[in-house]
Design a protein around this motif. Structure first.
Motif, PDB file in Angstrom:
ATOM      1  N   UNK A 143       0.787  -1.223   0.000  1.00 58.08           N
ATOM      2  CA  UNK A 143       0.000   0.000   0.000  1.00 58.08           C
ATOM      3  C   UNK A 143       0.824   1.280   0.000  1.00 58.08           C
ATOM      4  N   UNK A 144       2.058   1.236   0.475  1.00 57.41           N
ATOM      5  CA  UNK A 144       2.844   2.472   0.490  1.00 57.41           C
ATOM      6  C   UNK A 144       3.459   2.787  -0.868  1.00 57.41           C
ATOM      7  N   UNK A 145       3.295   1.876  -1.857  1.00 59.03           N
ATOM      8  CA  UNK A 145       3.751   2.143  -3.213  1.00 59.03           C
ATOM      9  C   UNK A 145       5.248   2.096  -3.415  1.00 59.03           C
ATOM     10  N   UNK A 151       4.917  -8.593  -7.983  1.00 64.06           N
ATOM     11  CA  UNK A 151       6.084  -9.478  -7.999  1.00 64.06           C
ATOM     12  C   UNK A 151       7.262  -8.857  -7.271  1.00 64.06           C
ATOM     13  N   UNK A 152       7.457  -7.550  -7.469  1.00 61.23           N
ATOM     14  CA  UNK A 152       8.540  -6.859  -6.766  1.00 61.23           C
ATOM     15  C   UNK A 152       8.290  -6.844  -5.260  1.00 61.23           C
ATOM     16  N   UNK A 153       7.040  -6.675  -4.869  1.00 64.44           N
ATOM     17  CA  UNK A 153       6.704  -6.682  -3.441  1.00 64.44           C
ATOM     18  C   UNK A 153       6.990  -8.041  -2.827  1.00 64.44           C
ATOM     19  N   UNK A 198      -7.809  -4.838  -0.589  1.00 63.47           N
ATOM     20  CA  UNK A 198      -7.919  -4.402  -1.990  1.00 63.47           C
ATOM     21  C   UNK A 198      -6.905  -5.009  -2.952  1.00 63.47           C
ATOM     22  N   UNK A 199      -5.746  -5.416  -2.491  1.00 60.40           N
ATOM     23  CA  UNK A 199      -4.737  -5.944  -3.412  1.00 60.40           C
ATOM     24  C   UNK A 199      -5.033  -7.367  -3.857  1.00 60.40           C
ATOM     25  N   UNK A 200      -5.969  -8.014  -3.210  1.00 61.96           N
ATOM     26  CA  UNK A 200      -6.227  -9.436  -3.462  1.00 61.96           C
ATOM     27  C   UNK A 200      -7.031  -9.633  -4.745  1.00 61.96           C
ATOM     28  N   UNK A 201      -6.503 -10.486  -5.597  1.00 63.42           N
ATOM     29  CA  UNK A 201      -7.212 -11.012  -6.764  1.00 63.42           C
ATOM     30  C   UNK A 201      -6.723 -12.442  -6.944  1.00 63.42           C
ATOM     31  N   UNK A 202      -7.405 -13.185  -7.809  1.00 63.04           N
ATOM     32  CA  UNK A 202      -6.946 -14.554  -8.043  1.00 63.04           C
ATOM     33  C   UNK A 202      -5.528 -14.566  -8.613  1.00 63.04           C
TER      34      UNK A 202
END
Length: 230
Positions: A143-145, A151-153, A198-202
């Motif tokens: 979330x802090x961008x 993938x980088x996260x 919010x970041x969650x998707x399949x």
């Protein structure tokens, strides 16, 4: 007098039930107490470990026990934070009567059929309790961008935790895989999980599972044993 620790009332199922009632009252009619208690039961029964450690019947019995203590020992016996929570929800009803009423409502909720997610979607607190690693990963790594892509996260997370990563990796991968299995349809995932995380998707969850699995195979697995050369 029986000695009890404050933690029994300031943390654990008695607190959670009282806070559930307080949350309903503060919602000004948006939330329904019966639904929230069904969510509580669903969460308490979500894992075999939790059912083994503290069955819902034991939660109701603990509320009855707390009611007995309230009647025999009085409010001064309890930690101030607990009495404040209970006073906030019970109104003019005596504390012991209110606690017994809550115990009865828990038993009713426990006897009802399991609440399905189509009928009763996950609440925010329920999603946080069931999938804490997904919440934490978003807050700490997305979330802090700081990183341009998921993938980088994940790669940064892997690098930061390695080599002492077995427990943290397994928990995050387990949360991701559980959500993939429980909510296979995009619309159902959105209603139950993505609205709260919010970041969650399949695709995002599959990427987490893939990258963690790849790291564990590369860095934390024992290769096949080779026999002697002929």
């Amino acid at each position: 007098m029986i000695s009890h620790t404050g933690a029994l009332f300031n943390d654990g199922p008695v607190r959670r039930v009282v806070e559930t009632v307080l949350r309903v009252q503060q919602s000004q009619g948006v939330l329904d107490l019966g639904d929230e208690l069904r969510r509580f039961v669903r969460t308490a029964c979500a894992a075999d470990t939790s059912r083994w450690l503290l069955p819902v019947a034991s939660v109701a019995a603990l509320l009855d026990h707390t009611a007995d203590l309230w009647r025999t020992e009085g409010p001064a016996f309890f930690p101030r934070t607990f009495t404040e929570r209970l006073d906030a929800v019970r109104g003019r009803v005596p504390g012991d009567e209110y606690l017994r009423e809550l115990a009865g409502l828990i038993r009713v909720a426990d006897r009802e059929p399991d609440a399905g997610f189509a009928e009763l979607p996950l609440a925010d607190w329920e999603a946080a309790a069931r999938f804490p690693e997904l919440f934490g990963f978003g807050a700490n790594w997305i979330y802090d961008g700081e990183y341009p892509s998921l993938s980088d996260s994940v790669a940064a997370f892997v690098e930061a935790e390695h080599p002492f990563c077995g427990e943290s990796f397994s928990r995050l991968a387990a949360d991701a895989q559980s959500v993939l299995v429980i909510f296979p349809q995009p619309a159902v995932l959105s209603v139950n999980v993505t609205r709260w995380i919010p970041w969650v998707s399949h695709d995002a969850l599959r990427e987490v599972v893939r990258m963690i699995g790849g790291h564990m195979r590369a860095e934390h697995s024992v290769g096949p044993t080779r026999g002697p050369s002929p």
